[in-house]
Each structure stands twice: as structure tokens, then as C-alpha cells.
Design a protein around this motif. Structure first.
Motif, PDB file in Angstrom:
ATOM      1  N   ASP A 120     -10.968  -7.856   3.132  1.00  0.00           N
ATOM      2  CA  ASP A 120     -10.428  -8.707   2.123  1.00  0.00           C
ATOM      3  C   ASP A 120      -9.424  -7.755   1.194  1.00  0.00           C
ATOM      4  N   GLU A 121      -9.441  -6.231   1.154  1.00  0.00           N
ATOM      5  CA  GLU A 121      -8.441  -5.589   0.675  1.00  0.00           C
ATOM      6  C   GLU A 121      -8.297  -4.320   1.353  1.00  0.00           C
ATOM      7  N   VAL A 122      -7.114  -3.920   1.304  1.00  0.00           N
ATOM      8  CA  VAL A 122      -6.842  -2.513   1.962  1.00  0.00           C
ATOM      9  C   VAL A 122      -6.204  -1.569   1.071  1.00  0.00           C
ATOM     10  N   CYS A 123      -6.277  -0.393   1.167  1.00  0.00           N
ATOM     11  CA  CYS A 123      -5.581   0.623   0.380  1.00  0.00           C
ATOM     12  C   CYS A 123      -5.101   1.631   1.456  1.00  0.00           C
ATOM     13  N   PHE A 124      -3.657   2.261   1.452  1.00  0.00           N
ATOM     14  CA  PHE A 124      -3.338   3.078   2.328  1.00  0.00           C
ATOM     15  C   PHE A 124      -3.199   4.423   1.938  1.00  0.00           C
ATOM     16  N   LEU A 125      -3.608   5.528   2.507  1.00  0.00           N
ATOM     17  CA  LEU A 125      -3.353   6.861   1.903  1.00  0.00           C
ATOM     18  C   LEU A 125      -2.654   7.737   3.075  1.00  0.00           C
ATOM     19  N   HIS A 126      -1.708   8.466   2.670  1.00  0.00           N
ATOM     20  CA  HIS A 126      -1.002   9.154   3.793  1.00  0.00           C
ATOM     21  C   HIS A 126      -0.729  10.718   3.172  1.00  0.00           C
ATOM     22  N   PHE A 127      -0.716  11.622   4.011  1.00  0.00           N
ATOM     23  CA  PHE A 127      -0.439  13.115   3.796  1.00  0.00           C
ATOM     24  C   PHE A 127       0.819  13.810   4.112  1.00  0.00           C
ATOM     25  N   ASN A 128       1.216  14.360   3.271  1.00  0.00           N
ATOM     26  CA  ASN A 128       2.268  15.293   3.705  1.00  0.00           C
ATOM     27  C   ASN A 128       1.787  16.832   3.648  1.00  0.00           C
ATOM     28  N   TYR A 129       1.848  17.508   4.992  1.00  0.00           N
ATOM     29  CA  TYR A 129       1.094  18.812   5.074  1.00  0.00           C
ATOM     30  C   TYR A 129       1.881  19.793   5.590  1.00  0.00           C
ATOM     31  N   GLY A 130       3.332  19.624   5.489  1.00  0.00           N
ATOM     32  CA  GLY A 130       4.313  20.580   6.038  1.00  0.00           C
ATOM     33  C   GLY A 130       4.307  20.467   7.483  1.00  0.00           C
TER      34      GLY A 130
END
Length: 222
Positions: free
Chosen positions: A26-36
Motif C-alpha cells: 500500500d505504501e513504500v519508502c525508498f532508502l539509498h546509500f552513498n558509500y564512496g
């Protein structure tokens, strides 16, 4: 109501995983990573484009620059060359980032407890990929036990791996069915403008689209 967090690098596998989450929850959240990583700039750009495309209820970017500080991977250590022109024959390629998926999942679990998300989607591929140890089903089974024993237990939180046992070509086919915008994704390990076409990730992607009989919307230098 089902709320999910999607770990979204901007790559092909995570894109199709996001498309699965959007279709199932029903609902989504997005998660992203910067790690060099070498392609940090382009991956972030792809993530932002996919956020604009899918319009999740929340989207966050976490900086883990210390992964590049400790090195140990061709993706984060400029002294380790990325193999080009061949698919890796070794069990664990030089592009493996030490315990990366566990580190990322820990952040996702913490966020899930706060926002009451019951699923964490990750686009890991075991069947037809690079052989990373943290992309195996046994790893995710063990991590689900960690979640069950290490959280408050107020809500059930489980890891979802919809493309884990699919070939790369099957992932492309699934993405087409779900109308995933492949033109917004990025797979190259080394370049931030035009994909090199010869690193292992580019080779796997090109082979996948060819096997699936679908034209890859991305141009390649080689």
C-alpha cells in the motif's frame, strides 16, 4: 495496510524490486546509500529520478563514507582495479563490498521500527549474479532471525527478496511486465556518464537484455 522500505541503489535489480514493492504494498519508502562507490554520483541521480517516478511516501539517503575509508573492494578502493571484459571466474569478485548488505539492512530495520514498516525489500540476486556471500538465501534467512531477536517485536519485520532466485534475463522480463523504467537505472561499476559496457555488471546487464529479447535503453561506450 502494508508499508515497505525498499533498498534502492538505482541498479537494474533494485529497480525491479522497487517495482515489485509498489505493486504489492500500500505504501513504500525508498532508502539509498552513498558509500564512496565509484559511481556514487550517477547512482544518486538514478535514485532521485526513481523517487520522482514512483513517488514513495518517504525517501532517504544515508551516507556511509567509512566503507570507502576501510576499502577492501574495487568499488570503493581506487587501488583495486575493476575487472573488465570478462565475467568473474572467482567465487567472490573484487567488487564485493565487505558485509555491505548487512550494514544497509541494519539501517532499514531501524527505520522500519520507527515508521511501522513490516517489509524490507532488497534486490539481491543469488542465481545469476556475481557470487556475493551477502546475496544468498541463507544470509537473509539468518538476518530475519536477527531482526526477530534484536527488535522490540511490536511489529513483524521481514526481508523480501523478490528477484533472489531469478536469472538476470527473468528480472528484465519481470521489469517489462511491471513497466519498470529501465532507462532511469544504472548498472556500470566505473562510469558516471556513459556506461563502460565492459565491467562485469555491464556485461551481465547486456547479456540479460539480449537473452530476454528486449532492447536495453542505455547506451554503452563499448
Amino acid at each position: 495496510m502494508t508499508r515497505a522500505i525498499v533498498l534502492l541503489s538505482g541498479g537494474m535489480d533494485s529497480l525491479v524490486t522497487a517495482a515489485c514493492a509498489v505493486s504489492e504494498c500500500d505504501e513504500v519508502c525508498f532508502l539509498h546509500f552513498n558509500y564512496g562507490q565509484l559511481t556514487e554520483k550517477k547512482e544518486l541521480s538514478s535514485f532521485e529520478a526513481l523517487v520522482n517516478y514512483y513517488q514513495p511516501i518517504q525517501a532517504k539517503v544515508i551516507n556511509y563514507s567509512w566503507l570507502s575509508e576501510i576499502g577492501g573492494s574495487a568499488l570503493t578502493d581506487r587501488n583495486i582495479p575493476v575487472q573488465k571484459g570478462i565475467l568473474s571466474s572467482s567465487k567472490i569478485p573484487v567488487t564485493y563490498v565487505p558485509f555491505r548488505n548487512a550494514i544497509f539492512l541494519c539501517s532499514a530495520v531501524a527505520w522500519a521500527e520507527v515508521i511501522q514498516a513490516t517489509r524490507i525489500y532488497i534486490g539481491a540476486v543469488e542465481e545469476d549474479s556475481s557470487g556475493y556471500p551477502d546475496c544468498r538465501e541463507v544470509f537473509f534467512q539468518a538476518f530475519n532471525k536477527v531482526i526477530a531477536t534484536g527488535t522490540k517485536g511490536e511489529i513483524p519485520i521481514e526481508i523480501s527478496t523478490p528477484v533472489l532466485h531469478k536469472s538476470k534475463a527473468e528480472i528484465v522480463q519481470l521489469g517489462i511486465e511491471l513497466k519498470a523504467p529501465f532507462e532511469l537505472s544504472w548498472s556500470c561499476y566505473t562510469e558516471n556518464d556513459v556506461a563502460c559496457g565492459v565491467c562485469e555488471s555491464c556485461l551481465l546487464r547486456k547479456k540479460a537484455f539480449k537473452t530476454a529479447g528486449v532492447e536495453d535503453p542505455l547506451p554503452y561506450r563499448n
